[in-house]
Write an enzyme that holds these catalytic residues in place. Structure first.
Site: not given
Ligand SMILES: NC(=O)c1ccc[n+]([C@@H]2O[C@H](COP(=O)([O-])OP(=O)(O)OC[C@H]3O[C@@H](n4cnc5c(N)ncnc54)[C@H](O)[C@@H]3O)[C@@H](O)[C@H]2O)c1
Ligand SMILES: N[C@@H](CCO)C(=O)O
Ligand code: NA
Length: 429
Positions: A11, A206, A305
Site C-alpha cells: 500500500l 517515535k 531514506g
C-alpha cells in the site's frame, strides 16, 4: 521449500514503497530461501496510477487499496502510505481479511498502536513496524526481543533524520534552515508534511513507541513533551560552540529512579562535542539504550531514506512470512507495567540560559538571587557588555523543569532583564 508463494500487497509506492518493491523483486530468490517459500507481490495500491513504476507489472497496480486488502488471499499487507487515514482503516481491514501487517507508520502507531495491536491479536495476526523508528536501525526488535529479559531504564538519542540533517548543515556549513530543509525533502528524508519533522511530532511519535516498548507500558503521543527545532538559531550554535557543545534534537525516555513512573520528551539540546551523539551527521540516527544488566548499548545507522527504510520493512516481511509458515505470530504489545507518565515539570536536567540585561552594577547579583530563590544552582555565568546592554549566559546544575520555568518567569519580571534570548537544555554530561 514450499512452492506456493506467500502473497504480499503493497500500500503506497512512494519513497519507501518503491524501494520495498525493488528489493522484493531483485532479492526474490534469496528471500524465498530465507523464508522457506517464495514471496509474490500480489498487488500495489497507488494514488497516481499513470506513473511509470520500474520493475512493477502494470496489472498489479490499483488505485483501490480497500479492494486490495479485502481480497482475502493475502498473507501480508505492507502499509507505506503514511498518515492516519486511510492507513488505519486499511490495516484493520487487512487483519479482518486474514493478512498480517508490516508498517512504517510511526504517526499511526503512536496514536493507535494499542488498538491496532488488539485487533491484530484478535485475528491472530502479526503487526510489525521496525521501519517506523529510526529507519534502517534495528531498534524495535532488540528492545522487544533481545532485551526482553533485562530492565531498560533510559532510551536517548537522535531519531529524526530530517532535523539532524538540517541541524548538521546549519552547524557545519552555516546553511540556512529553509535551504537545508529543501535538501532533506529532495533526498526523501522528510515526511509528506515536513512540519511533522521540524516541529518534533515525528520524533515524539517515535519516542512514544520506544518508551512503550522499552518500559512495557503505554505511552501515547500526547504524553510526550514536544519542542521542535524551528527556533534554533545561528546564535544558539555560536553559544553551544563556546561551551564545547553542539545542538541536536533529542528524544529522551526515562524511567524514574524509584521505577514507579516514566517520562518521554523531545526537544533541542546542547550536547558536548565529545559525546558520541555530537558526531552523528546528516540523516543518520543514533540511540542509546541503558539497562540494568546490559549497561549502555548504542544503535547507529541511517535513520531515513527509501532504501534504508525498505531494509527494515523487508526484515519485518521476512519475519512475518516465517511466522505465517510456522503457523505462529511474534510478540505483540507488552504494556503490563501500566506506569504513569510524569509531566515535564518533573524532568531534571541542566540548562543554558541566555539573557539580555542592563549593564549596570547589581544586575548579576539580582539575577543570581532569582536562581537561588527557586532552588536552581548556577554552574557558570558569562557576561558580555556593550553600550549599557549586556548578555548574560547562565549554565545551571541539574534542576527540575518546573523550577527552571519558575526561575525564568521571575527573571522576565525583573526591570533589568530586557529579554530571555534563549533557553536550552544541556544533555549528555
Ligand atoms: N521516507 C523515509 O525516510 C521514511 C522513513 C521511515 C518511515 N517512513 C514512513 O513510511 C511511510 C511512507 O513514507 P514515504 O517517505 O515513502 O512517503 P511518500 O509520500 O513518498 O509515499 C507515500 C505514497 O503513498 C501514496 N498514497 C497516498 N494515499 C494513498 C492511498 N489511499 N492509496 C494508495 N497510495 C496512496 C502516495 O501517493 C505516495 O506515493 C510514512 O508512514 C513515513 O512516515 C518514511
Ligand atoms: N521523516 C523521518 C523519516 C524516518 O522516520 C525522518 O526524517 O527521520
Ligand atoms: Na528501525
Amino acid at each position: 521449500m514450499r512452492t506456493r508463494p506467500l502473497k504480499v500487497a503493497l500500500l503506497g509506492c512512494g519513497v519507501v514503497g518503491s524501494e520495498v518493491a525493488r528489493i522484493m523483486t531483485t532479492q526474490a530468490a534469496d528471500l524465498a530461501a530465507r523464508i522457506g517459500a517464495p514471496v509474490e507481490l500480489a498487488g500495489v495500491a497507488v494514488r497516481r496510477p499513470d506513473r511509470v513504476r520500474e520493475g512493477i507489472a502494470p496489472e498489479l497496480v490499483t488505485t483501490d487499496a480497500t479492494a486490495l486488502v479485502k481480497r482475502g488471499d493475502l498473507d501480508v499487507v505492507v502499509e507505506v502510505i503514511g498518515g492516519i487515514e486511510p492507513a488505519r482503516t486499511l490495516i484493520t481491514t487487512a487483519f479482518a481479511h486474514g493478512a498480517s501487517v508490516v508498517s512504517a507508520n510511526k504517526a499511526l502507531l503512536a496514536q493507535d498502536g494499542a488498538a491496532l495491536h488488539a485487533i491484530a491479536e484478535e485475528h491472530g495476526k502479526d503487526l510489525y513496524y521496525e521501519a517506523a523508528v529510526a529507519g534502517a536501525i534495528p531498534l524495535i526488535r532488540p528492545l522487544r526481543e533481545s532485551l526482553a529479559g533485562d530492565k531498560v531504564n533510559r532510551v536517548l538519542g537522535i531519531v529524526n533524520g530530517t532535523t539532524n540533517f538540517i541541524l548538521d548543515k546549519m552547524d557545519s556549513t552555516g546553511a540556512g534552515y529553509q535551504e537545508a530543509l529543501d535538501e532533506a525533502t529532495a533526498l526523501g528524508y522528510a515526511e509528506a508534511d515536513p512540519t511533522a519533522d521540524v516541529e518534533g511530532f515525528d520524533a515524539a511519535a517515535k519516542a512514544a513507541i520506544l518508551a512503550g516498548i522499552a518500559f512495557h507500558t503505554r505511552v501515547r503521543l500526547d504524553d510526550v513533551h514536544r519542542e521542535g527545532m524551528t527556533e534554533v538559531t545561528a546564535a544558539d550554535f555560536a553559544s553551544a560552540k563556546e561551551m564545547g557543545c553542539t545542538i541536536k534534537l533529542l528524544a529522551i525516555c526515562e524511567r524514574a529512579a524509584d521505577g514507579g513512573s516514566v517520562t518521554a520528551r523531545v526537544h533541542p539540546a546542547m550536547i558536548p562535542l565529545t559525546h558520541p551523539l555530537a558526531s552523528v551527521r546528516g540523516a543518520y540516527n543514533a540511540v542509546f539504550v541503558e539497562s540494568d544488566a546490559a549497561g549502555q548499548l548504542m544503535f547507529y545507522g541511517p535513520g531515513a531514506g527509501g532504501a534504508p527504510t525498505a531494509s527494515a520493512v523487508l526484515g519485518d516481511l521476512v519475519a512475518v512470512c516465517r511466522n505465517r509458515l510456522g503457523g505462529t505470530t511474534g510478540p505483540g504489545e507488552s504494556a503490563y507495567a501500566a506506569l504513569p507518565v510524569s509531566p515535564m515539570g518533573e524532568v531534571v536536567t541542566r540548562y543554558h540560559i541566555s539573557l539580555d540585561v542592563a549593564d549596570k552594577p547589581g544586575v548579576l547579583a539580582q539575577v543570581a538571587t532569582v536562581f537561588a530563590e527557586h532552588g536552581v544552582s548556577i554552574d557558570t555565568v558569562r557576561q558580555q557588555g556593550k553600550d549599557g546592554e549586556a548578555s548574560l549566559v547562565v549554565v545551571t546544575h541539574r534542576a527540575s523543569d518546573a523550577a527552571l520555568g519558575g526561575t525564568v518567569d521571575a527573571l522576565r519580571k525583573l526591570d533589568t532583564v530586557r529579554g530571555v534570548a534563549s533557553i536550552m537544555r544541556v544533555e549528555g554530561e
